[in-house]
Design a protein around this motif. Sequence first.
Motif, PDB file in Angstrom:
ATOM      1  N   ALA A  74      -7.576   4.369  -0.726  1.00 49.52           N
ATOM      2  CA  ALA A  74      -6.174   4.674  -0.444  1.00 49.52           C
ATOM      3  C   ALA A  74      -5.895   6.168  -0.410  1.00 49.52           C
ATOM      4  O   ALA A  74      -4.971   6.632   0.274  1.00 49.52           O
ATOM      5  N   ASP A  75      -6.702   6.954  -1.130  1.00 57.65           N
ATOM      6  CA  ASP A  75      -6.499   8.396  -1.178  1.00 57.65           C
ATOM      7  C   ASP A  75      -7.269   9.147  -0.092  1.00 57.65           C
ATOM      8  O   ASP A  75      -7.194  10.382  -0.016  1.00 57.65           O
ATOM      9  N   THR A  91      -2.604  10.742   3.890  1.00 61.15           N
ATOM     10  CA  THR A  91      -3.447   9.783   3.179  1.00 61.15           C
ATOM     11  C   THR A  91      -3.361   8.408   3.843  1.00 61.15           C
ATOM     12  O   THR A  91      -2.348   8.058   4.453  1.00 61.15           O
ATOM     13  N   ARG A  93      -3.033   5.650   2.309  1.00 63.34           N
ATOM     14  CA  ARG A  93      -1.999   4.858   1.639  1.00 63.34           C
ATOM     15  C   ARG A  93      -0.627   5.057   2.294  1.00 63.34           C
ATOM     16  O   ARG A  93       0.234   4.207   2.172  1.00 63.34           O
ATOM     17  N   SER A  94      -0.446   6.190   2.991  1.00 58.46           N
ATOM     18  CA  SER A  94       0.824   6.462   3.660  1.00 58.46           C
ATOM     19  C   SER A  94       0.926   5.767   5.017  1.00 58.46           C
ATOM     20  O   SER A  94       2.003   5.714   5.603  1.00 58.46           O
ATOM     21  N   PRO A  98      -0.601  -1.433   1.298  1.00 55.79           N
ATOM     22  CA  PRO A  98      -1.480  -1.546   0.131  1.00 55.79           C
ATOM     23  C   PRO A  98      -2.173  -2.903   0.089  1.00 55.79           C
ATOM     24  O   PRO A  98      -1.548  -3.944   0.218  1.00 55.79           O
TER      25      PRO A  98
END
Length: 256
Positions: A74-75, A91, A93-94, A98
């Motif tokens: 995610a990072d 990132t 995750r953005s 999720p």
Amino acid sequence: MKWTLSLLLCLALHATRCVADGRKDVDPLDRVVCIESRVPSQPTTGKLCSAFIVDNESQLYLVTAGHAAAETNADSRLRYRDRSGASQWVTLRSLIAPSKNPWHRDPTSDFAVAVIEAREGNQVYLDQLVSLSIPLSTLCKMPPPRTTSIVTIGFPLGIGAGDDVSPLAVVGNVASRVTLADNSWGKEPILYCAPALAQGTSGGPTFTFSREDDSTTVVGMYVGVVNDATGAKLSKMVPAHLIRDSISELGIDEED
């Protein structure tokens, strides 16, 4: 002749759409991104791969090599050069919902696809990625003939993936028909190409190449090399029609 007609249709559809949405302003050789992932247990060690964005009816998809997708988290940072030439990063995750594993990995071929979604605060990044995206219609339905001139875009050895993002373009040729090669999960449909490319290029798109034509007709995606005891090497490429079919099926699933 059939492949030539299909290619011409791809080019015509792509040219029409690019003029309409502004993608024509972006250098086709910059329509590739890299994914940079840190190893949690080794903060100074990182993994890097190439990737590209596909647009199917205004839904964006992130495409890279399957083995490379397995190293992301995610990072992980998506790094790219925007329409103005400025270097950007965001990132995963953005961009991706999720999930324990947001990647849809193909069971028989070494590629993976993730759905890019509108999230809180990411609209500016989506707008930038749209301008870099490649319409699904330009992923050709049939593999190119042997000796076809191609150009593979990516970040071999991590070159061009620094603060000033600048993808490399390597010109080559298709060497084989679609071949079923041995892999850990069984038989893998690939195209062999020359020359062999360096690590970091995995996930990079391969376009038809012409000095007179700046289109982005995708014929495949680089995933690695095959070599023998003498050191001789050839590139391995996923045929574009497999990626096209996978994204089309994902689009149908989302509608359901």
